[in-house]
Design a protein around this motif. Structure first.
Motif, PDB file in Angstrom:
ATOM      1  N   UNK A  82      -7.976  10.937  61.043  1.00 47.25           N
ATOM      2  CA  UNK A  82      -8.386  12.143  60.315  1.00 47.25           C
ATOM      3  C   UNK A  82      -9.326  11.730  59.184  1.00 47.25           C
ATOM      4  N   UNK A  83     -10.304  12.578  58.913  1.00 49.82           N
ATOM      5  CA  UNK A  83     -11.251  12.295  57.838  1.00 49.82           C
ATOM      6  C   UNK A  83     -11.162  13.404  56.794  1.00 49.82           C
ATOM      7  N   UNK A  84     -11.765  13.146  55.641  1.00 50.25           N
ATOM      8  CA  UNK A  84     -11.615  14.059  54.519  1.00 50.25           C
ATOM      9  C   UNK A  84     -12.955  14.431  53.918  1.00 50.25           C
ATOM     10  N   UNK A  85     -13.065  15.693  53.530  1.00 49.23           N
ATOM     11  CA  UNK A  85     -14.176  16.144  52.698  1.00 49.23           C
ATOM     12  C   UNK A  85     -13.597  16.280  51.310  1.00 49.23           C
ATOM     13  N   UNK A  86     -14.241  15.672  50.342  1.00 49.90           N
ATOM     14  CA  UNK A  86     -13.708  15.661  48.984  1.00 49.90           C
ATOM     15  C   UNK A  86     -14.493  16.595  48.073  1.00 49.90           C
ATOM     16  N   UNK A  87     -13.823  17.040  47.019  1.00 51.07           N
ATOM     17  CA  UNK A  87     -14.495  17.842  46.007  1.00 51.07           C
ATOM     18  C   UNK A  87     -15.250  16.892  45.076  1.00 51.07           C
ATOM     19  N   UNK A  88     -15.987  17.454  44.127  1.00 52.50           N
ATOM     20  CA  UNK A  88     -16.694  16.618  43.152  1.00 52.50           C
ATOM     21  C   UNK A  88     -15.727  15.746  42.358  1.00 52.50           C
ATOM     22  N   UNK A  89     -14.501  16.231  42.197  1.00 54.70           N
ATOM     23  CA  UNK A  89     -13.512  15.486  41.422  1.00 54.70           C
ATOM     24  C   UNK A  89     -12.688  14.540  42.303  1.00 54.70           C
ATOM     25  N   UNK A  90     -13.142  14.332  43.529  1.00 50.44           N
ATOM     26  CA  UNK A  90     -12.526  13.400  44.492  1.00 50.44           C
ATOM     27  C   UNK A  90     -11.162  13.854  45.018  1.00 50.44           C
ATOM     28  N   UNK A  91     -10.910  15.148  44.951  1.00 49.46           N
ATOM     29  CA  UNK A  91      -9.684  15.676  45.565  1.00 49.46           C
ATOM     30  C   UNK A  91      -9.997  16.096  46.983  1.00 49.46           C
ATOM     31  N   UNK A  92      -8.983  16.021  47.843  1.00 47.66           N
ATOM     32  CA  UNK A  92      -9.160  16.427  49.236  1.00 47.66           C
ATOM     33  C   UNK A  92      -9.380  17.930  49.287  1.00 47.66           C
TER      34      UNK A  92
ATOM     35  N   UNK B 128      -7.995   3.744  50.307  1.00 43.45           N
ATOM     36  CA  UNK B 128      -8.042   5.129  49.790  1.00 43.45           C
ATOM     37  C   UNK B 128      -7.733   6.158  50.879  1.00 43.45           C
ATOM     38  N   UNK B 129      -8.298   5.959  52.084  1.00 40.94           N
ATOM     39  CA  UNK B 129      -8.062   6.909  53.176  1.00 40.94           C
ATOM     40  C   UNK B 129      -6.607   6.902  53.623  1.00 40.94           C
ATOM     41  N   UNK B 130      -5.977   5.725  53.610  1.00 41.90           N
ATOM     42  CA  UNK B 130      -4.564   5.624  53.987  1.00 41.90           C
ATOM     43  C   UNK B 130      -3.710   6.387  52.976  1.00 41.90           C
ATOM     44  N   UNK B 131      -4.038   6.237  51.694  1.00 50.17           N
ATOM     45  CA  UNK B 131      -3.320   6.968  50.645  1.00 50.17           C
ATOM     46  C   UNK B 131      -3.507   8.472  50.801  1.00 50.17           C
ATOM     47  N   UNK B 132      -4.741   8.892  51.061  1.00 49.28           N
ATOM     48  CA  UNK B 132      -5.018  10.329  51.237  1.00 49.28           C
ATOM     49  C   UNK B 132      -4.264  10.880  52.439  1.00 49.28           C
TER      50      UNK B 132
END
Length: 157
Positions: free
Chosen positions: A32-42, A3-7
């Motif tokens: 790089x890391x990601x903070x996601x929304x409730x809907x799993x969007x970056x 999932x992180x590679x795709x993001x």
């Protein structure tokens, strides 16, 4: 695929489109890391614990932190994505204050209102990042009004 590679691949593609080919890999390096929304969007992209960029909910384009703007500033030469302000305005813009049309002395003619821009002084020293509110033609023609809504100045971080 992870999932992180795709993001990471997706945010790099958006950055390449928004800021120019090849910027995505530099702006969002491995790790790089990601903070996601409730809907799993970056929502935010971070590197080494620092926010590099935030995805705008309305269109998915990025707003830059000063760290992110510094990377783009080093990558893009000349006038690209730049709004140059006068020496009188530089200390205020650097502190995160609004950049007004009457203080703009040069601007990338390819820019469009609504785009994320780098604000520099005449020596190309990065002062701030923000959203362009007027077109380059409007800025040249107007003596008043807000040219750039400054998000962050280098002295305000």
């Amino acid at each position: 695929m992870n999932c992180n590679v795709e993001r990471l691949s997706r945010v790099r593609m958006i950055a390449d489109y928004q800021f120019g080919k090849g910027t995505g890999k530099e702006l969002f390096p491995e790790g790089s890391t990601f903070q996601l929304s409730r809907t799993k969007r970056v929502r935010q992209v971070l590197h080494s614990g620092k926010r590099i960029a935030t995805a705008r909910a309305k269109d998915g384009f990025f707003t830059l932190s000063i760290e992110g703007a510094s990377v783009i500033h080093k990558l893009l030469s000349g006038k690209k994505l730049r709004v140059v302000v006068s020496d009188d305005a530089a200390p205020f813009v650097e502190a995160g204050k609004t950049a007004f049309a009457k203080h703009v002395i040069d601007i990338d003619p390819e820019l469009r209102a609504g785009e994320e821009v780098l604000i520099t002084d005449k020596n190309d020293r990065l002062l701030a990042t923000g959203q362009l509110l007027l077109s380059p033609a409007e800025i040249r023609d107007l003596d008043s009004g807000t040219a750039v809504d400054v998000r962050a100045g280098i002295a305000s971080k």
